[in-house]
Scaffold this active site. Structure first.
Site, PDB file in Angstrom:
ATOM      1  CB  ILE A 573      25.317  51.484  12.950  1.00 33.38           C
ATOM      2  CG1 ILE A 573      25.907  50.750  14.163  1.00 33.38           C
ATOM      3  CG2 ILE A 573      26.195  51.274  11.719  1.00 33.38           C
ATOM      4  CD1 ILE A 573      25.931  49.247  14.029  1.00 33.38           C
ATOM      5  CB  THR A 654      18.193  46.950  10.307  1.00 33.59           C
ATOM      6  OG1 THR A 654      18.208  45.862   9.370  1.00 33.59           O
ATOM      7  CG2 THR A 654      17.644  48.198   9.631  1.00 33.59           C
ATOM      8  CB  VAL A 708      33.496  39.568  11.160  1.00 37.49           C
ATOM      9  CG1 VAL A 708      34.337  38.729  12.129  1.00 37.49           C
ATOM     10  CG2 VAL A 708      32.848  38.649  10.122  1.00 37.49           C
ATOM     11  CE  LYS A 781      30.334  40.072  15.687  1.00 39.01           C
ATOM     12  NZ  LYS A 781      31.000  40.977  16.651  1.00 39.01           N
TER      13      LYS A 781
END
EC number: 2.7.2.4
Length: 921
Positions: A573, A654, A708, A781
């Site tokens: 990412i 991370t 989320v 989430k």
């Protein structure tokens, strides 16, 4: 006068050193002699006829005084010389070259070339002493009055420096003339220094006479070189022309009328196209040599410009011009094209390295522009100081605020005199500043509350104790009676001044200034602004001064919003985010005035740091070549404080709980935090509440949209609903891209274990698919959404239906798990068939039941026409049921997994931060 008590036996040494009326200085138009003077108890007045030592005994005594004075003989014109009218006006071009500019023979040649190439009709060149010579001359005086015998060898070193320069520059005849004059001057100086040595003291006039020789020698050298290059040139000893009156400590006022008369006389005997004049030195009305004190050569050039009504005064230095801020503190300070006289005056008063304020006064009288130029970079146009300035940046874009520059003064203390008894009492301010004057302190800035309840002012820190003591003594009765509550002093302060002539006609400058300081988390202690609004002055903590300077300069001079970015975790990412930043950076800067500077990238082992911004086109290669051992605190300190950008954001890419534990500290330090890391928001409730409370009461921002469903706007939608007064009843959604893919592809022809293996092979699952199937990620989430809705739940309060068969939860490896998973396909097949028989599908969902204050993660059945049944691939979906949207809940659907969309969600948060910090929307 020079005076010191000596015993009669010491006079023999003086008599041996100086014979009666011995000439000690014999130079064109200047005369000085030493002669015995009477010795007496009272210090004598200054002699007006030369340098004399007179001997004579007034009465028997063991102590005597030597008195001496220095005078400059004013040139008288021969009656046979016809008086020539001195032309004045724009045909004159004034140049001033400082000591660095004439610091060597090569640089003197360069100066001569610049002067000769100037095509002005007439030129006057003011020169300082060669580099370091003035300091060397002061050192001679110090050594002599300290009775240090090395003053003679030090003087020889000064002479040798000029001799070597002359040998390199001059031909035989000119060289002989210069060396003869130099030798005469050195003999004179040795005699004077010997007198100082014996007396153990040097007066100001003696010191000025000695120190001024550096300018005499450099002016002669330059004039010889200009003539050698074909210029029509004479040199001027400005002690013959400039007349000044002492005006207090370390200040003089020019006598323009007398100076004009003397300049006319000088020019009648020295007609030429180019005049090389000595800077720094002048004479008093009594013809006593003196200096123009601090920045005297610049002052000389300005006075000469005024006397000649010149077209321009050019000050040659070793910088490209006047900067918008100190480039040693703000690396992206820009050279200003123009400054008004008032702007230059304000900036110089507040410590900017521009000009001394008094240098501006002579040229202002006749609207003569001053140009600051770099002798080592002739291509740089420099900065012009004139009546009106132009509000332009280097690229020609108008400055919206008309702020021209920023300057700071350090090492100050703020004194506050406060009390209800001050209101409406005449003379309070007079008493306060009278006490300050009595101790000789200098007030830098004053601020008074309109209620007259308090007055605060800034003084140098070295003077604060004396000032506070004087005020407490002056107001002791008022303090004891309670009419004054306190005389407080706050040390370790600095002043930041924002300067611009057109700020008065531009709304919003103050708002922009204080907004920039607030967003940099800087507290302002006092404010002052005059009605002319040439400057806005703030007092702040010294430790915040450089950061404040960077903050306001960034706001007015860089892109509208400049942010320092630190990336933690350059994995899948993080690396994708860096690529997106690279591709979009130029567009954002051009179209939206958003400048994102990645100042650091850190992994778990190595980190890459930059002072100005990492080149994102090759950060991977550079990190391998120049990466250093990773250290999170060092990384944060660098990104936060080692550059010119006031706003800082740490982007945590991370999934590490240790990194997440630092968020609270970073926010306290004024660092914004953006992350897709779920650990902080789904961790212990008390820590989450502290984090959210800190964000609400500070100017720092904490954004976590991507925690989320990657880049889908779930969090912002939830916050928008609540902020507009809606009430959340239920949140339901498919929040795992992995499990969405699995159940979208779990059909009658494919066993469950096979779909899981396909998902792993396609990269949808974690390395161990059980991390997805266990449902813990979905539970995190759900807890994030529940807490965002106002529910105070712990992660342990969320029941989770795990899809990992009980017997397989303890298996060591993921590979072994996948091998044994087919044994349990029948259970999942049965559930799927039951759903199909009812016209439904299986979906793994998370639910927040706000009405009943609970949440759940479970495998649930939905009708085939339900939006949750219409998904494909790894799409996520979310439905908000609220009081307003009860019958038809709004639905957000889209890709919920993958590096591109997750990084995009983080990028979106960065841009949202930029918007909050002032970027145009």
């Amino acid at each position: 006068s020079l005076s010191s008590a000596i015993s009669p036996s010491s006079y023999a040494a003086i008599a041996a050193a100086y014979s009666a009326r011995t000439p000690i200085f014999n130079k064109k138009k200047t005369a000085a002699v030493l002669s015995p003077l009477s010795l007496f108890h009272q210090s004598p007045s200054l002699s007006k006829t030369g340098i004399f030592l007179h001997r004579g005994r007034k009465e028997s005594s063991s102590k005597f005084y030597i008195a001496a004075s220095v005078t400059t003989a004013v040139p008288s014109l021969d009656d046979s010389v016809e008086k020539v009218h001195l032309p004045r006006g724009a045909m004159w071009s004034i140049h001033k070259f400082g000591g660095t500019c004439v610091g060597s023979s090569e640089r003197i040649r360069n100066v001569a070339e610049i002067v000769v190439e100037d095509d002005s009709e007439r030129k006057l060149v003011v020169v300082s002493a060669m580099s370091k010579v003035t300091d060397m001359m002061y050192d001679l005086i110090y050594k002599a009055q300290s009775r240090d015998d090395s003053y003679e060898s030090a003087l020889d070193a000064v002479m040798e420096k000029h001799k070597l320069t002359a040998f390199d520059l001059l031909d035989e005849d000119d060289l002989a003339r210069f060396l003869t004059r130099l030798q005469h001057d050195v003999i004179t100086l040795k005699a004077m220094l010997r007198a100082i040595y014996i007396a153990g003291h040097a007066t100001e006039s003696f010191s000025d006479f000695v120190v001024g020789h550096g300018e005499l020698w450099s002016a002669q050298l330059l004039s010889f070189v200009i003539r050698k290059n074909g210029g029509d040139c004479n040199w001027m000893d400005t002690r013959d022309v400039l007349v000044v009156n002492p005006a207090g400590s370390n200040q003089v006022d020019p006598d323009y009328l007398e100076s004009e008369k003397r300049l006319e006389k000088w020019f009648s005997s020295n007609q030429c196209q180019t005049i090389v004049a000595t800077g720094f030195i002048a004479s008093t009305p009594q013809n006593i040599p003196t200096t123009l004190k601090r920045d005297g050569s610049d002052f000389s050039a300005a006075i000469m410009g005024a006397l000649l009504r010149a077209g321009q005064v050019t000050i040659w230095t070793d910088v490209n011009g006047v900067y918008s801020a100190d480039p040693r503190k703000v690396s992206e300070a820009v050279v200003l094209k123009t400054l008004s006289y008032q702007e230059a005056w304000e900036m110089s008063y507040f410590g900017a390295n521009v000009l001394h304020p008094r240098t501006i006064n002579p040229v202002m009288r006749y609207d003569i522009p001053i140009v600051i130029r770099n002798i080592f970079n002739l291509s740089a146009p420099g900065t012009m100081i004139c009546r009106e300035s132009v509000g332009e940046t280097e690229d020609g874009l108008k400055l919206e605020s008309h702020v021209k520059g920023f300057a700071t003064i350090d090492n100050l203390a703020l004194i506050n005199v406060e009390g209800t008894g001050m209101a409406g009492v005449p003379g309070t301010a007079t008493a306060i500043f009278g006490a300050v004057k009595d101790v000789g302190a200098n007030v830098i800035m004053i601020s008074q509350a309109s209620s007259e309840h308090s007055i605060c002012f800034a003084v140098p820190e070295s003077e604060v104790k004396a000032v506070a003591k004087a005020l407490e003594a002056r107001f002791r009765q008022a303090l004891d009676a309670g009419r004054l509550s306190q005389v407080a002093n706050n040390p370790n302060c600095s002043i930041l001044a924002t300067v611009g002539q057109k700020m008065a006609s531009t709304p919003g400058v103050s708002a922009t200034l204080f907004n920039a300081l607030a967003k940099a988390n800087i507290n302002v202690r006092a404010i002052a602004q005059g009605c002319t609004e040439y400057n806005i002055t703030v007092v702040l903590s010294r430790e915040d001064c450089v950061r404040a300077l960077k903050a306001v300069h960034s706001r007015f001079y860089l892109s509208r919003t400049t942010i320092a970015v630190g990336i933690v975790g350059p994995g899948l990412i993080g690396a994708t985010l860096l690529d997106q930043l690279r591709d979009q950076a130029a567009i954002l800067k051009e179209n939206s005035k958003i400048d994102l500077r990645v100042m650091g990238i850190t992994g778990s082992r190595t980190m890459l740091l930059s002072e100005t911004g990492i080149d994102l086109s090759r950060w991977r290669e550079v990190q391998k070549e120049k990466g250093q051992t990773a250290g999170l605190e060092k990384f944060v300190q660098h990104v936060r404080g080692n550059h010119f950008i006031p706003s800082t954001v740490i982007v945590d890419c991370t999934a590490d709980s240790e990194v997440a534990s630092h968020y609270h500290d970073w926010l306290c330090r004024g660092i914004h935090v953006i992350t897709p890391n779920k650990k902080a928001n789904s961790g212990p409730l008390d820590q989450y509440l502290k984090l959210r409370a800190l964000q609400r009461r500070s100017y720092t921002h904490y954004f976590y949209e991507a925690t989320v469903v990657a880049g889908l706007p779930i969090i912002t939608t939830l916050q928008g609903l609540l902020e507009t007064g809606d009430k959340i009843l239920r949140i339901e959604g498919i929040f795992s891209g992995t499990l969405s893919y699995i159940f979208n592809n779990f059909k009658s022809t494919t066993p469950f274990s096979e779909v899981v293996s396909e998902a792993k092979a396609a990269g949808y699952t974690e390395p161990d698919p059980r991390d997805d199937l266990a449902g813990t990620d979905v539970a995190r989430k759900v807890i994030i959404l529940a807490r965002g809705s106002g529910l105070k739940l712990e992660l342990s309060d969320i029941p989770v239906q795990s899809l990992v068969p009980e017997p397989l939860r303890g298996i060591a490896s993921a590979e072994e798990f996948l091998l044994q998973l087919p044994q349990f396909d029948s259970d999942m097949t049965r559930k799927r068939e039951d759903a199909e028989n009812a016209g439904e599908v299986l979906r793994y969902v998370g639910v927040v039941d706000a009405v009943n204050q609970k949440g759940v993660v479970e495998l649930k059945r939905y009708k085939k026409e339900h939006p949750f049944a219409q998904l494909s691939g790894s799409d996520n979906i979310n439905a908000f049921t609220t009081e307003r949207y009860n019958k038809q809940p709004p639905i957000i659907r889209g890709p919920g997994a993958g590096a591109e969309v997750t990084a995009g969600g983080v990028f979106s948060d960065i841009l949202r931060l930029a918007s909050y910090l002032g970027a145009p929307s």
